[in-house]
Scaffold this active site. Structure first.
Site, PDB file in Angstrom:
ATOM      1  N   GLY A 137      -7.252  -3.722   0.361  1.00  0.00           N
ATOM      2  CA  GLY A 137      -7.536  -4.787   1.313  1.00  0.00           C
ATOM      3  C   GLY A 137      -6.468  -5.861   1.293  1.00  0.00           C
ATOM      4  O   GLY A 137      -5.450  -5.727   0.612  1.00  0.00           O
ATOM      5  N   ALA A 141      -2.148 -11.122  -5.331  1.00  0.00           N
ATOM      6  CA  ALA A 141      -2.643 -11.167  -6.704  1.00  0.00           C
ATOM      7  C   ALA A 141      -2.827 -12.599  -7.192  1.00  0.00           C
ATOM      8  O   ALA A 141      -3.844 -12.924  -7.823  1.00  0.00           O
ATOM      9  CB  ALA A 141      -1.684 -10.411  -7.628  1.00  0.00           C
ATOM     10  N   LYS A 192       1.208  -0.290   5.847  1.00  0.00           N
ATOM     11  CA  LYS A 192       1.474  -1.713   6.082  1.00  0.00           C
ATOM     12  C   LYS A 192       2.624  -2.213   5.219  1.00  0.00           C
ATOM     13  O   LYS A 192       3.321  -3.159   5.589  1.00  0.00           O
ATOM     14  CB  LYS A 192       0.213  -2.540   5.870  1.00  0.00           C
ATOM     15  CG  LYS A 192      -0.355  -2.519   4.449  1.00  0.00           C
ATOM     16  CD  LYS A 192       0.185  -3.626   3.572  1.00  0.00           C
ATOM     17  CE  LYS A 192      -0.290  -3.467   2.141  1.00  0.00           C
ATOM     18  NZ  LYS A 192       0.174  -4.559   1.257  1.00  0.00           N
ATOM     19  N   ASP A 245      -5.135  -6.077   5.997  1.00  0.00           N
ATOM     20  CA  ASP A 245      -4.005  -5.988   5.071  1.00  0.00           C
ATOM     21  C   ASP A 245      -2.680  -6.109   5.810  1.00  0.00           C
ATOM     22  O   ASP A 245      -1.721  -6.716   5.317  1.00  0.00           O
ATOM     23  CB  ASP A 245      -4.078  -4.664   4.310  1.00  0.00           C
ATOM     24  CG  ASP A 245      -3.414  -4.742   2.947  1.00  0.00           C
ATOM     25  OD1 ASP A 245      -2.852  -5.793   2.602  1.00  0.00           O
ATOM     26  OD2 ASP A 245      -3.460  -3.733   2.221  1.00  0.00           O
ATOM     27  N   THR A 249       0.077  -9.041   4.954  1.00  0.00           N
ATOM     28  CA  THR A 249       1.363  -8.660   4.373  1.00  0.00           C
ATOM     29  C   THR A 249       2.526  -8.938   5.317  1.00  0.00           C
ATOM     30  O   THR A 249       3.639  -9.206   4.863  1.00  0.00           O
ATOM     31  CB  THR A 249       1.340  -7.161   3.996  1.00  0.00           C
ATOM     32  OG1 THR A 249       0.132  -6.883   3.291  1.00  0.00           O
ATOM     33  CG2 THR A 249       2.500  -6.796   3.117  1.00  0.00           C
ATOM     34  N   SER A 255       4.393 -11.899   0.297  1.00  0.00           N
ATOM     35  CA  SER A 255       4.454 -10.443   0.224  1.00  0.00           C
ATOM     36  C   SER A 255       5.809  -9.992  -0.311  1.00  0.00           C
ATOM     37  O   SER A 255       6.861 -10.375   0.206  1.00  0.00           O
ATOM     38  CB  SER A 255       4.225  -9.839   1.614  1.00  0.00           C
ATOM     39  OG  SER A 255       4.687  -8.506   1.671  1.00  0.00           O
ATOM     40  N   GLU A 282       6.461  -1.654  -2.739  1.00  0.00           N
ATOM     41  CA  GLU A 282       6.044  -0.261  -2.529  1.00  0.00           C
ATOM     42  C   GLU A 282       6.578   0.333  -1.227  1.00  0.00           C
ATOM     43  O   GLU A 282       6.786   1.532  -1.122  1.00  0.00           O
ATOM     44  CB  GLU A 282       4.513  -0.171  -2.537  1.00  0.00           C
ATOM     45  CG  GLU A 282       3.868  -0.424  -3.891  1.00  0.00           C
ATOM     46  CD  GLU A 282       3.857   0.801  -4.787  1.00  0.00           C
ATOM     47  OE1 GLU A 282       4.629   1.743  -4.529  1.00  0.00           O
ATOM     48  OE2 GLU A 282       3.072   0.804  -5.753  1.00  0.00           O
TER      49      GLU A 282
END
Length: 334
Positions: A137, A141, A192, A245, A249, A255, A282
């Site tokens: 989602g 962090a 995403k 999400d 992001t 992000s 990622e």
């Protein structure tokens, strides 16, 4: 699987997201064991109740215990797998080898480069027959670690498992929404990250807010096309783990993927930016997998394809921008 008490939560991965999820689970009243690869993270969490390597400036509850012993963390009632997607195969195999006999919750977002598998398929290889769920989602962090309100999708095919995990992990600042769509909950989170790099390029190249909105909208269309091909539900892709999400992001320099794209848009090289970072963006690794899946299923995903060429084939950012802007006009459909 019926509902059951999940009082001891193991979290595999001492990065920012793993630490934040561990802190949240402590707030939910669980006993939590956080496994970290780095000895300095284990020491800092246990002795000074912080993780300065990945979450500087965030105080952690003294009840959170960290360990470098995989077997200790694996001896839990539920295990959150919070490693980078490209390491999921190796890490999940280690967890199983350490004697884990508990539901495994995938908290990584990505597609395995070598096999083009979703993380659930990777676990199907490394942990066959074990109960599995997806947690995904719109989450930064640091915000969850600071106990700011956060909502996520918790997807599992077994209702009892999903309810047990939600009861164990949920609290008034961390709100999991149940879903059965294990595939859809993974697709949005993977794609995403690639689109966020593109969004960052838009910001870095100063292409304007109009372009940023267009990219998010057309990027969502690409997510929907891939989701349809892989069997995801449209409502999942329009929910927290999809559209939610994507908006988060692509809309904040917090992000890692967007900030990397912004540096590329400003003219820096990928090698320069990656060389400065400890944390993983990622989208760099997922871009090739998304592009390959699109080709395999004959899906038009021009933004993701452009990002793959920039990130993995040496294409110039300016050339890819002009290529996207020069595409033929078409009817607006997903």
């Amino acid at each position: 699987m019926g509902g059951r008490d999940l009082n001891h939560i193991g979290v595999i991965g001492g990065g920012a997201w793993g630490t934040a999820l561990a802190a949240s689970a402590v707030r939910a009243g669980r006993r939590v064991t956080l496994w970290a690869l780095e000895a300095e993270v284990v020491q800092a969490v246990n002795e000074s109740h912080e993780n300065p390597l990945y979450l500087p400036g965030v105080a952690l509850d003294s009840a959170l215990r960290a360990t470098g012993d995989m077997a200790e963390a694996a001896a839990a009632d539920a295990i959150l797998l919070v490693c980078p997607a490209q390491h999921m195969r190796a890490v999940s195999a280690q967890v199983v080898d350490a004697g884990a006999d508990a539901p495994l919750v995938i908290c990584a977002k990505g597609i395995e480069q070598k096999t083009l598998q979703l993380m659930s398929d990777v676990l199907g290889d490394t942990a066959p027959g074990m109960d599995m769920a997806i947690l995904s989602g719109p989450t930064f962090a640091a915000e969850l670690a600071k106990n700011l309100p956060t909502a996520v999708t918790l997807a599992a095919r077994d209702d009892g498992l999903a309810r047990s995990l939600i009861d164990a992990l949920g609290h008034n600042r961390f709100r999991p929404y149940q879903s059965h769509d294990v595939i859809g909950a993974q697709i949005g989170g993977a794609v995403k990250n690639v689109l966020a790099i593109a969004s960052g390029i838009v910001a870095g190249a100063r292409l304007g807010d109009n372009a940023a909105a267009a990219l998010i909208t057309r990027g969502l269309a690409e997510i929907m096309r891939l989701g349809a091909a892989l069997g995801a539900r449209r409502e999942t892709l329009m929910g927290l783990s999809g559209l939610g999400d994507l908006v988060l992001t692509c809309g904040s320099i917090q992000s890692r993927n967007m900030s990397l794209g912004k540096a590329l848009g400003e003219g820096r090289t990928l090698a320069e930016v990656m060389g400065e970072r400890r944390s993983i963006a990622e989208g760099v690794y997922t871009a090739s997998g998304v592009a390959a899946l699109a080709a395999r299923h004959d899906i038009d995903m021009p933004i993701c394809a452009a990002m793959d060429r920039v990130l993995n084939h040496g294409a110039a950012v300016g050339d890819e921008i002009e290529g996207l802007l020069s595409r033929p006009f078409k009817v607006e459909t997903v």
